[in-house]
Design a protein around this motif. Structure first.
Motif, PDB file in Angstrom:
ATOM      1  N   ARG A  54     -37.358  29.408  28.033  1.00 32.04           N
ATOM      2  CA  ARG A  54     -36.221  29.627  27.134  1.00 32.04           C
ATOM      3  C   ARG A  54     -36.675  29.392  25.695  1.00 32.04           C
ATOM      4  O   ARG A  54     -37.511  28.531  25.426  1.00 32.04           O
ATOM      5  CB  ARG A  54     -35.112  28.647  27.538  1.00 32.04           C
ATOM      6  CG  ARG A  54     -33.804  28.788  26.817  1.00 32.04           C
ATOM      7  CD  ARG A  54     -32.690  28.062  27.587  1.00 32.04           C
ATOM      8  NE  ARG A  54     -33.136  26.874  28.286  1.00 32.04           N
ATOM      9  CZ  ARG A  54     -33.073  25.636  27.799  1.00 32.04           C
ATOM     10  NH1 ARG A  54     -32.595  25.430  26.583  1.00 32.04           N
ATOM     11  NH2 ARG A  54     -33.472  24.613  28.530  1.00 32.04           N
ATOM     12  N   ARG A  55     -36.129  30.146  24.751  1.00 29.29           N
ATOM     13  CA  ARG A  55     -36.454  29.917  23.340  1.00 29.29           C
ATOM     14  C   ARG A  55     -35.923  28.563  22.910  1.00 29.29           C
ATOM     15  O   ARG A  55     -34.753  28.259  23.109  1.00 29.29           O
ATOM     16  CB  ARG A  55     -35.845  30.996  22.453  1.00 29.29           C
ATOM     17  CG  ARG A  55     -36.359  32.401  22.680  1.00 29.29           C
ATOM     18  CD  ARG A  55     -35.772  33.327  21.623  1.00 29.29           C
ATOM     19  NE  ARG A  55     -35.961  34.728  21.946  1.00 29.29           N
ATOM     20  CZ  ARG A  55     -35.041  35.478  22.571  1.00 29.29           C
ATOM     21  NH1 ARG A  55     -33.887  34.942  22.932  1.00 29.29           N
ATOM     22  NH2 ARG A  55     -35.281  36.748  22.825  1.00 29.29           N
ATOM     23  N   VAL A  56     -36.776  27.777  22.294  1.00 28.29           N
ATOM     24  CA  VAL A  56     -36.377  26.467  21.775  1.00 28.29           C
ATOM     25  C   VAL A  56     -36.836  26.386  20.329  1.00 28.29           C
ATOM     26  O   VAL A  56     -37.994  26.683  20.017  1.00 28.29           O
ATOM     27  CB  VAL A  56     -37.007  25.327  22.603  1.00 28.29           C
ATOM     28  CG1 VAL A  56     -36.744  23.975  21.947  1.00 28.29           C
ATOM     29  CG2 VAL A  56     -36.470  25.339  24.035  1.00 28.29           C
ATOM     30  N   VAL A  57     -35.929  25.995  19.420  1.00 29.67           N
ATOM     31  CA  VAL A  57     -36.288  25.852  18.009  1.00 29.67           C
ATOM     32  C   VAL A  57     -36.181  24.388  17.598  1.00 29.67           C
ATOM     33  O   VAL A  57     -35.322  23.656  18.083  1.00 29.67           O
ATOM     34  CB  VAL A  57     -35.406  26.728  17.094  1.00 29.67           C
ATOM     35  CG1 VAL A  57     -35.604  28.199  17.407  1.00 29.67           C
ATOM     36  CG2 VAL A  57     -33.941  26.354  17.235  1.00 29.67           C
ATOM     37  N   VAL A  58     -37.077  23.982  16.720  1.00 28.06           N
ATOM     38  CA  VAL A  58     -37.068  22.616  16.198  1.00 28.06           C
ATOM     39  C   VAL A  58     -37.037  22.714  14.678  1.00 28.06           C
ATOM     40  O   VAL A  58     -37.924  23.328  14.068  1.00 28.06           O
ATOM     41  CB  VAL A  58     -38.296  21.819  16.671  1.00 28.06           C
ATOM     42  CG1 VAL A  58     -38.234  20.391  16.131  1.00 28.06           C
ATOM     43  CG2 VAL A  58     -38.365  21.813  18.201  1.00 28.06           C
ATOM     44  N   ILE A  59     -36.014  22.118  14.079  1.00 25.63           N
ATOM     45  CA  ILE A  59     -35.754  22.241  12.648  1.00 25.63           C
ATOM     46  C   ILE A  59     -35.760  20.864  12.008  1.00 25.63           C
ATOM     47  O   ILE A  59     -35.160  19.921  12.529  1.00 25.63           O
ATOM     48  CB  ILE A  59     -34.398  22.927  12.412  1.00 25.63           C
ATOM     49  CG1 ILE A  59     -34.422  24.359  12.991  1.00 25.63           C
ATOM     50  CG2 ILE A  59     -34.037  22.958  10.929  1.00 25.63           C
ATOM     51  CD1 ILE A  59     -33.065  25.031  13.004  1.00 25.63           C
ATOM     52  N   ALA A  60     -36.429  20.730  10.881  1.00 23.23           N
ATOM     53  CA  ALA A  60     -36.500  19.468  10.162  1.00 23.23           C
ATOM     54  C   ALA A  60     -35.454  19.407   9.061  1.00 23.23           C
ATOM     55  O   ALA A  60     -35.234  20.400   8.360  1.00 23.23           O
ATOM     56  CB  ALA A  60     -37.891  19.278   9.551  1.00 23.23           C
ATOM     57  N   GLU A  61     -34.847  18.239   8.915  1.00 18.84           N
ATOM     58  CA  GLU A  61     -34.098  17.955   7.687  1.00 18.84           C
ATOM     59  C   GLU A  61     -35.038  17.158   6.813  1.00 18.84           C
ATOM     60  O   GLU A  61     -35.468  16.067   7.181  1.00 18.84           O
ATOM     61  CB  GLU A  61     -32.833  17.148   7.970  1.00 18.84           C
ATOM     62  CG  GLU A  61     -32.010  16.928   6.701  1.00 18.84           C
ATOM     63  CD  GLU A  61     -31.535  15.510   6.498  1.00 18.84           C
ATOM     64  OE1 GLU A  61     -30.844  15.259   5.490  1.00 18.84           O
ATOM     65  OE2 GLU A  61     -31.843  14.638   7.322  1.00 18.84           O
ATOM     66  N   ASP A  62     -35.384  17.706   5.664  1.00 19.29           N
ATOM     67  CA  ASP A  62     -36.390  17.071   4.818  1.00 19.29           C
ATOM     68  C   ASP A  62     -36.122  17.474   3.373  1.00 19.29           C
ATOM     69  O   ASP A  62     -35.806  18.635   3.101  1.00 19.29           O
ATOM     70  CB  ASP A  62     -37.793  17.515   5.246  1.00 19.29           C
ATOM     71  CG  ASP A  62     -38.882  16.628   4.696  1.00 19.29           C
ATOM     72  OD1 ASP A  62     -39.382  15.766   5.438  1.00 19.29           O
ATOM     73  OD2 ASP A  62     -39.232  16.791   3.510  1.00 19.29           O
ATOM     74  N   SER A  63     -36.247  16.526   2.462  1.00 22.75           N
ATOM     75  CA  SER A  63     -35.915  16.794   1.058  1.00 22.75           C
ATOM     76  C   SER A  63     -37.146  17.027   0.190  1.00 22.75           C
ATOM     77  O   SER A  63     -37.019  17.190  -1.023  1.00 22.75           O
ATOM     78  CB  SER A  63     -35.129  15.607   0.484  1.00 22.75           C
ATOM     79  OG  SER A  63     -35.914  14.422   0.536  1.00 22.75           O
ATOM     80  N   LEU A  64     -38.334  17.053   0.795  1.00 25.64           N
ATOM     81  CA  LEU A  64     -39.566  17.096   0.014  1.00 25.64           C
ATOM     82  C   LEU A  64     -40.083  18.505  -0.252  1.00 25.64           C
ATOM     83  O   LEU A  64     -41.081  18.670  -0.944  1.00 25.64           O
ATOM     84  CB  LEU A  64     -40.659  16.282   0.723  1.00 25.64           C
ATOM     85  CG  LEU A  64     -40.335  14.806   0.979  1.00 25.64           C
ATOM     86  CD1 LEU A  64     -41.500  14.121   1.675  1.00 25.64           C
ATOM     87  CD2 LEU A  64     -39.999  14.093  -0.329  1.00 25.64           C
ATOM     88  N   ASN A  65     -39.441  19.524   0.310  1.00 19.58           N
ATOM     89  CA  ASN A  65     -39.929  20.908   0.162  1.00 19.58           C
ATOM     90  C   ASN A  65     -41.393  21.011   0.593  1.00 19.58           C
ATOM     91  O   ASN A  65     -42.236  21.583  -0.111  1.00 19.58           O
ATOM     92  CB  ASN A  65     -39.765  21.404  -1.283  1.00 19.58           C
ATOM     93  CG  ASN A  65     -38.322  21.647  -1.667  1.00 19.58           C
ATOM     94  OD1 ASN A  65     -37.395  21.305  -0.918  1.00 19.58           O
ATOM     95  ND2 ASN A  65     -38.113  22.231  -2.836  1.00 19.58           N
TER      96      ASN A  65
ATOM     97  N   ARG B 266     -32.425  19.496  15.717  1.00 23.12           N
ATOM     98  CA  ARG B 266     -32.477  19.265  14.275  1.00 23.12           C
ATOM     99  C   ARG B 266     -32.929  17.823  14.108  1.00 23.12           C
ATOM    100  O   ARG B 266     -32.260  16.901  14.581  1.00 23.12           O
ATOM    101  CB  ARG B 266     -31.105  19.509  13.652  1.00 23.12           C
ATOM    102  CG  ARG B 266     -31.055  19.315  12.119  1.00 23.12           C
ATOM    103  CD  ARG B 266     -30.534  17.953  11.770  1.00 23.12           C
ATOM    104  NE  ARG B 266     -30.112  17.837  10.380  1.00 23.12           N
ATOM    105  CZ  ARG B 266     -29.822  16.692   9.774  1.00 23.12           C
ATOM    106  NH1 ARG B 266     -29.893  15.538  10.456  1.00 23.12           N
ATOM    107  NH2 ARG B 266     -29.443  16.660   8.523  1.00 23.12           N
ATOM    108  N   LEU B 267     -34.064  17.598  13.489  1.00 28.91           N
ATOM    109  CA  LEU B 267     -34.638  16.263  13.360  1.00 28.91           C
ATOM    110  C   LEU B 267     -34.220  15.661  12.028  1.00 28.91           C
ATOM    111  O   LEU B 267     -34.546  16.184  10.959  1.00 28.91           O
ATOM    112  CB  LEU B 267     -36.161  16.315  13.474  1.00 28.91           C
ATOM    113  CG  LEU B 267     -36.713  16.986  14.738  1.00 28.91           C
ATOM    114  CD1 LEU B 267     -38.236  16.925  14.742  1.00 28.91           C
ATOM    115  CD2 LEU B 267     -36.146  16.342  15.995  1.00 28.91           C
TER     116      LEU B 267
END
Length: 609
Positions: free
Chosen positions: A294-305, A264-265
């Motif tokens: 292996r499955r790896v997910v990368v998720i952004a925390e971002d407020s700009l939609n 989670r970035l």
């Protein structure tokens, strides 16, 4: 300049090798210490190898060896690439041996479509506050229906207490939590329990306390871009190649050496980069490659939609897997808790807006934000629903309130059950904050452990921050530096047995069980669901798949009386049943007609016609 990803100290051929980047300097020495971290036992010159790099080899050292780096006679300083900081961020760095007896060879990760995230702060999730202490809780989380824990940042931060977002040694899991070995044990145990592990990583800034990067070179930061923390991390200026390599190799390390399943970035809108490919794309690509299948997910925390974050690179995006979509939280919070300060002024909390947010994934798709004074967002329709992460509370939405009070302190139990159903009955990726599944009453407050002067400034700033918020007027903001603030924030797992909490836990079990098992709720495509406001105070959500359709009738407030026109409709669950903490005498469904008072949710099933 070609960047080098292998930095710091590592064991090779019966010796320890060191590599340092200090491009404005002429002389580098590795200073070694005894076990107490105080007694200097030697100094080893490092030879320049070009490009600002220096290298040294120490045949007599091994795992656990303590060292610092002296630069042109200054210091010595901790190593920013160190894999362990056993004596804190100001103490000597330590050589870590990444070998570990892993037992997860058959683990393949968790698919994005199956994610049910559970956000955890290691220091407050248990009384002990360590990686090892969380292990006994893993099996019950999986049994509940959680599929991955999302751990708040563990990179070494100052002191013994902190949220982790002021980390300074990105490669060194905090000694306060159990260091690198403790993290490996936790991840291995999580995989054995059937849980993935997502790690929160901060690449938009470094904390101020224990940050020695400028002692090595000024090139880690740039004045070209500004962030809320000051000069931005230099991802696109002079020397940026090695700065980019720091972030990329850190992401690779978590996946490769710690078997982490995803990242989670934090605050990606503050990761500023004018080059191509963007650093976010590179982090995602290298993290996935480090997974070795292996499955790896990368998720952004971002407020700009901003859909670019999850748009594939071949279509001009950054290629991440998911993005936090806060409009869902904000709409529900405005309706049920009445919040109006700050960014909440952009939200009305109407049935129409709640339904629109559920249909799309987020509400703002380019409309002008009153709070920001400019357009916000991009059209959500091209993005598959699982790419949006929704929540009704998280560490920010609790801890950044003046008192760190949870959602349950602001809404009724019935409203809490209704909000929980709205979170879990939709096709989006849900995130729970630890303890949410039983409506925990313990706060999650903002706590720090800085030195006296910086701590005083943090305390004063925290109290100044809330003086103009009408919702917190007159409130005494807890002192972040007071150890009692940290202690108050520790979860009380015994709450789950109390009647007022046991019903909520049963509701979460029911909802997560339906989500995992019902064919209609397992379908996550855009064409497999709908959401509409059926009155100013009610929303209908429909999920389609398999031989039956699931319909959630949501009375946001007041009375709801609706005839489905399907007398064969069968109730699956009603939020106000006594087993969930409600007081309903019966499930309010009779020959396809539902009539009940809100806030409440009735979930029914009808055969596909």
């Amino acid at each position: 300049m070609k960047a080098i990803r292998t930095m710091g100290a590592w064991i090779e051929g019966g010796a320890v090798r060191f590599r340092v980047w200090a491009p404005e300097h002429d002389r580098v020495e590795i200073v070694t210490y005894g076990e107490d971290g105080e007694e200097v036992t030697g100094a080893l010159p490092a030879a320049p190898t070009g490009g600002g790099y220096f290298e040294a080899t120490a045949p007599g050292l091994g795992a656990g060896a303590l060292y610092k780096v002296r630069i042109d006679g200054a210091g010595p300083f901790p190593d920013p690439y160190a894999r362990a900081q056993p004596l804190g961020v100001h103490g000597p760095s330590a050589v870590d041996d990444p070998s570990f007896a892993w037992t997860d060879a058959g683990w393949k990760g968790v698919a994005l479509e199956d994610l049910v995230l559970y956000e955890v702060h290691i220091g407050t999730a248990t009384q002990e506050g360590t990686f090892d202490a969380l292990i006994p809780r893993l099996a019950e989380l999986r049994e509940l229906g959680i599929t991955a824990i999302e751990i708040m940042p563990v990179a070494s931060f100052p002191g013994e207490r902190g949220w982790g977002y002021d980390g300074v040694d990105l490669f060194a899991p905090s000694a306060a939590y159990g260091g690198p070995e403790g993290l490996r044990r936790l991840v291995d145990a999580a995989h054995a329990a059937g849980l993935g592990v997502i790690l929160d990583c901060v690449y938009n800034h470094f904390g101020p306390d224990g940050n020695y990067l400028r002692a090595y070179t000024k090139r880690y930061f740039t004045e070209r871009h500004k962030t809320p923390w000051g000069d931005a991390v230099n991802y696109d200026g002079e020397g940026a190649e090695q700065v980019r390599a720091l972030a990329i190799s850190n992401a690779e390390m978590w996946i490769r050496d710690f078997h982490i399943d995803g990242l989670r970035l934090d605050a990606t809108h503050a990761i500023l980069d004018d080059t191509a490919p963007h650093i976010l794309r590179e982090i995602a690509e290298r993290a996935r490659a480090a997974g070795g299948g292996r499955r790896v997910v990368v998720i952004a925390e971002d407020s700009l939609n901003d859909t670019r974050l999850v748009t594939p690179p071949e279509q001009g995006g950054h290629g991440l897997d998911g993005v936090w979509a806060d409009d869902f939280h904000h709409e529900l919070r405005v309706l049920f808790a009445g919040d109006r300060d700050g960014y909440f002024e952009d939200h009305r909390g109407t049935a129409e807006d709640i339904a629109a947010t559920i249909r799309k994934g987020w509400l703002y798709e380019g409309q002008v934000s009153k709070h920001a004074g400019k357009p916000r967002g991009t059209p959500a329709e091209p993005v598959p629903p699982p790419c949006f992460v929704h929540c009704i509370q998280n560490h920010d939405q609790i801890g950044n309130r003046a008192l760190g009070d949870r959602l349950g302190a602001a809404v009724s139990p019935a409203a809490f059950r209704t909000m929980s159903a709205l979170l879990l009955i939709t096709p989006y990726t849900p995130l729970l904050f630890m303890g949410q599944e039983w409506n925990a009453r313990t706060p999650f407050q903002y706590f720090t452990d800085h030195d006296a002067e910086l701590g005083r400034l943090v305390t004063e700033g925290r109290r100044r921050e809330f003086q103009y918020f009408t919702s917190f007027s007159g409130a005494e903001v807890p002192d972040p530096q007071d150890p009692r603030t940290f202690q108050r924030s520790k979860l009380d797992w015994s709450e789950r047995q109390r009647p007022e909490h046991a019903g909520v836990l049963a509701w979460y079990r029911e909802l997560l069980g339906l989500r995992a098992a019902h064919p209609a709720l397992r379908r996550r495509g855009r064409g497999d669901f709908s959401a509409e406001a059926i009155s100013p105070d009610a929303v209908r959500i429909e999920r389609r798949g398999g031989e039956a359709t699931v319909i959630a009738l949501v009375a946001l407030r007041g009375a709801l009386d609706v005839d489905l026109g399907r007398p064969e409709a069968r109730a699956l669950a009603f939020s106000e049943e006594p087993r969930f903490g409600g007081a309903a005498q019966r499930v309010p469904l009779e020959r396809g007609r539902a009539a009940f008072e809100g806030p409440a949710v009735l979930i029914v099933e009808v055969p596909r016609s």
